[in-house]
Motif scaffolding. Structure first.
Motif, PDB file in Angstrom:
ATOM      1  N   UNK A 306      -1.556   7.932   2.312  1.00  0.00           N
ATOM      2  CA  UNK A 306      -0.597   7.394   3.279  1.00  0.00           C
ATOM      3  C   UNK A 306       0.706   8.187   3.256  1.00  0.00           C
ATOM      4  N   UNK A 307       1.125   8.593   2.064  1.00  0.00           N
ATOM      5  CA  UNK A 307       2.329   9.426   1.946  1.00  0.00           C
ATOM      6  C   UNK A 307       2.102  10.770   2.636  1.00  0.00           C
ATOM      7  N   UNK A 423       2.698  -7.242 -18.312  1.00  0.00           N
ATOM      8  CA  UNK A 423       2.297  -7.761 -16.991  1.00  0.00           C
ATOM      9  C   UNK A 423       2.761  -6.804 -15.893  1.00  0.00           C
ATOM     10  N   UNK A 424       2.277  -7.029 -14.655  1.00  0.00           N
ATOM     11  CA  UNK A 424       2.691  -6.207 -13.524  1.00  0.00           C
ATOM     12  C   UNK A 424       4.195  -6.340 -13.285  1.00  0.00           C
ATOM     13  N   UNK A 425       4.860  -5.208 -13.007  1.00  0.00           N
ATOM     14  CA  UNK A 425       6.309  -5.214 -12.761  1.00  0.00           C
ATOM     15  C   UNK A 425       6.635  -5.407 -11.291  1.00  0.00           C
ATOM     16  N   UNK A 426       5.654  -5.177 -10.410  1.00  0.00           N
ATOM     17  CA  UNK A 426       5.858  -5.380  -8.982  1.00  0.00           C
ATOM     18  C   UNK A 426       6.374  -4.147  -8.255  1.00  0.00           C
ATOM     19  N   UNK A 427       6.159  -4.144  -6.942  1.00  0.00           N
ATOM     20  CA  UNK A 427       6.566  -2.997  -6.110  1.00  0.00           C
ATOM     21  C   UNK A 427       8.069  -2.737  -6.122  1.00  0.00           C
ATOM     22  N   UNK A 454       5.953   2.074   2.351  1.00  0.00           N
ATOM     23  CA  UNK A 454       5.970   0.738   1.745  1.00  0.00           C
ATOM     24  C   UNK A 454       6.907  -0.213   2.483  1.00  0.00           C
ATOM     25  N   UNK A 455       8.102   0.277   2.840  1.00  0.00           N
ATOM     26  CA  UNK A 455       9.084  -0.613   3.458  1.00  0.00           C
ATOM     27  C   UNK A 455       8.885  -0.745   4.962  1.00  0.00           C
TER      28      UNK A 455
END
Length: 468
Positions: A306-307, A423-427, A454-455
């Motif tokens: 995608x990038x 744990x997951x840190x998130x986007x 992403x945004x």
């Protein structure tokens, strides 16, 4: 095409002449004159039947034929019988020159016509002109036979037209290609008899209006009542003093080429499927040893693609990034499973061992003939543009662009996902990390493209599960 004549410079022997004359005194007089002029008289025939016999036995170079002969055959009948079997020039010698006689004589296409009485000079000139004309016609006919044989031996369909587009000649290959006969084509308008259309829309192609001499149409279709044949078309003008007097159209049947192209495409599709399955199998093998990061490589590949799309890279470049992204952690096969699944932070020694996975991946992939430098992308995906990465500490453009893209996607996915030791840190945290490293650790353009994906495009890993 003019056939070579090895005797073209040799001196001509005395021409051999047959005299057909029913008056003995006249025949002997003519014989004497011919001998005096340097000719050889091979015989004297008083009748048509005798003339046929002598012509068959000796095949003369020329026949002097009296029209009025004794017997059932006159000179014109005899000439017709002889020329039907042999290529011998005939000159009529007669005291009769009425219109009806001339009309009958013309049908036999004589090479001369001398009215009795005649002078030696007139006789000599008429004979020489007849011999020259006959020799020229023989050469022309021989050339015509060579050309006709060559024309009909050409494997491509060849059609010639006059300047008005009427068909003048068609070779054998053309009749076979169109499933018709020469007679049904000759003299007709090309556009009425031969239907050449575009392969996509079947719209008629206007060869005479839209294409100049030397034009080549690589992909066209010939439509006939029996079939549709893919053809290539070559259009050439026949010029005479800068004026077009006709056109040569060459049609080549490319059915086999088209079939080969289809077979090749199918083979490539099958090869690509096998290739894709092999890549997926390699990925699956590595992820079985690290179940906590299952799907990580696919998700990295998806974001990296995608990038790349946002950066307007080519389809081939994007595909190379996809493959390298799917395989970027293949080297973890060489890392002990207890380190991969360790629920606490790795020790320095364990971390150094973990860092060897990019080199291990390179060693695994370098022997595979990818159409792109996939092994190098895998080797460099932990490099940073400021030289703080591993394994080589490369900087800037010495790192492949594809590897720089995978590096950013790898960081974003890793921070966003669960790991055995956290744990997951998130986007949002992941985006903060790459933005903080923009221009130092990570390529500015790649970070900007990732941010837009992403945004602005609302990309999320949750919605991309098993997308690749």
């Amino acid at each position: 095409m003019i056939p070579h004549n090895s005797d073209s410079n040799a001196a001509d022997p005395a021409s051999r002449i047959l005299i057909v004359e029913d008056e003995a005194i006249v025949a002997l007089d003519i014989k004497g004159r011919l001998n005096a002029l340097g000719y050889t008289v091979i015989g004297i025939a008083p009748s048509g039947e005798k003339a046929l016999k002598l012509a068959t036995e000796h095949i003369p170079d020329l026949i002097l034929m009296d029209i009025m002969l004794e017997g059932a055959m006159d000179g014109i009948d005899t000439a017709a019988a002889i020329t039907a079997e042999y290529s011998v020039p005939i000159v009529y010698l007669t005291a009769y020159a009425d219109t009806e006689t001339l009309k009958r004589a013309k049908i036999t296409q004589p090479f001369g016509y001398i009215i009795k009485p005649f002078e030696d000079r007139e006789l000599n000139l008429t004979i020489e002109m007849a011999l020259y004309k006959h020799k020229a016609e023989c050469a022309l006919n021989e050339n015509r036979r060579w050309l006709t044989t060559t024309f009909n031996s050409i494997g491509d369909a060849v059609i010639t037209t006059d300047k008005y587009g009427k068909i003048k000649s068609v070779n054998t290959a053309a009749t076979h290609l169109m499933g018709t006969t020469i007679e049904s084509l000759y003299g007709h308008d090309f556009i009425d008899k031969i239907n050449i259309v575009t392969p996509q829309t079947f719209k008629p192609i206007k060869l005479f209006d839209d294409y100049k001499s030397g034009s080549i149409i690589d992909d066209a279709v010939l439509k006939t009542k029996r079939r549709i044949t893919p053809v290539s078309v070559n259009v050439s003008s026949i010029e005479d003093k800068n004026n077009s007097i006709g056109t040569v159209i060459v049609l080549r049947d490319i059915s086999q080429l088209k079939n080969s192209e289809v077979a090749l495409k199918n083979s490539l599709k099958q090869l690509r499927r096998t290739f894709e399955e092999t890549v997926v199998s390699l990925t699956s093998m590595s992820e079985k040893r690290d179940p906590y990061t299952s799907g990580h490589q696919q998700r990295v590949a998806e974001l990296a693609c995608r990038i790349a799309m946002k950066m307007n890279m080519s389809i081939e470049e994007i595909n190379s990034i996809r493959i390298a992204g799917i395989l970027h952690d293949i080297g973890k096969i060489s890392i002990p499973a207890e380190i991969l699944s360790k629920p606490t932070r790795l020790t320095d020694l364990e971390m150094e061992l973990m860092k060897t996975h990019s080199e291990a991946g390179y060693e695994i992939l370098k022997g595979i003939s990818f159409p792109w430098p996939v092994a190098k992308m895998v080797l460099q995906h932990h490099e940073r543009i400021d030289g703080t990465g591993y394994p080589k500490g490369l900087i800037g453009d010495s790192i492949l662009l594809e590897a720089r893209i995978i590096a950013v996607a790898d960081v974003v996915e890793a921070m966003s996902s669960h790991r055995p030791y956290r744990p997951a840190l998130g986007l949002p945290r992941a985006m903060d990390e790459i933005i903080r490293g923009r221009g130092t650790s990570y390529d500015e353009l790649i970070v900007d493209a990732c941010t837009q994906v992403i945004e602005n495009d609302k990309f999320s890993f949750e919605s991309r599960q098993d997308h690749i």
